[in-house]
Design a protein around this motif. Structure first.
Motif: not given
Length: 180
Positions: A54-77
């Motif tokens: 029951d002990k939290a020992v790790g965390h990861i985060l992925f957030t939205k990213a885009v390539i300029v002029n290609q915003e229709q694609l789905s990317f994350m950082i």
């Protein structure tokens, strides 16, 4: 060791903050993570906590990213990735990465970028992004260019047909976050 991983909710924010603080021994990543979680331009995002019992020992985060002029694609950082000191070097970071990439692939995310250790992330399928034509939001430190990495989540994704400058969410768009 029995590790479980689950997606977070807003009720987990204090737990996430404590994991980030303990993992890095300072507040910088914890404060950044708090800002990223609150940033509407980071959404959709994926946040996972790893637990040993029951002990939290790790965390990861992925957030939205885009390539300029290609915003229709789905990317994350990817970032930050945090594992508390007593649990480091036991594979928990790898479990978080693999589970995050699995969930993102199921959501049809095409590419995931990371600025990270060049000896660590390639073990999980990441490769240098600059030779593929993907520029980081800010120039990467000279001599550490290979730390800016990318991974296509679908082996059929035509990564060689895309290139450009990656733009991340507003909270991440500060030059100090782009130094490895």
């Amino acid at each position: 060791m029995n590790i479980t991983i689950r997606e977070t909710t807003s009720e987990d924010n204090e737990t996430i903050y404590q994991v980030e603080k303990r993992a890095f021994g300072e507040l910088d990543e914890a404060d950044l993570t708090e800002k990223l979680l609150a940033d509407s331009s980071a959404k959709p995002l994926l946040s996972l906590l790893a637990y040993s019992e029951d002990k939290a020992v790790g965390h990861i985060l992925f957030t939205k990213a885009v390539i300029v002029n290609q915003e229709q694609l789905s990317f994350m950082i990817l970032g930050p990735l945090a594992v508390v000191p007593d649990y480091q070097k036991q594979g928990i970071g790898g479990l978080l990465i693999r589970e995050g990439l699995r969930l993102l692939k199921a959501k049809q995310v095409e590419l995931v970028f990371v600025l990270g250790h060049i000896d660590y992330y390639p073990k999980y399928g990441f490769k240098p992004a600059l030779p593929l034509g993907f520029q980081a939001p800010y120039p990467v430190e000279k001599g550490k260019e290979d730390a800016w990495m990318v991974q296509a989540l679908d082996s059929d994704f035509p990564i060689d047909q895309y290139a450009g400058t990656v733009r991340c969410c507003d909270a991440f768009m500060h030059p100090e976050y782009w130094r490895e």
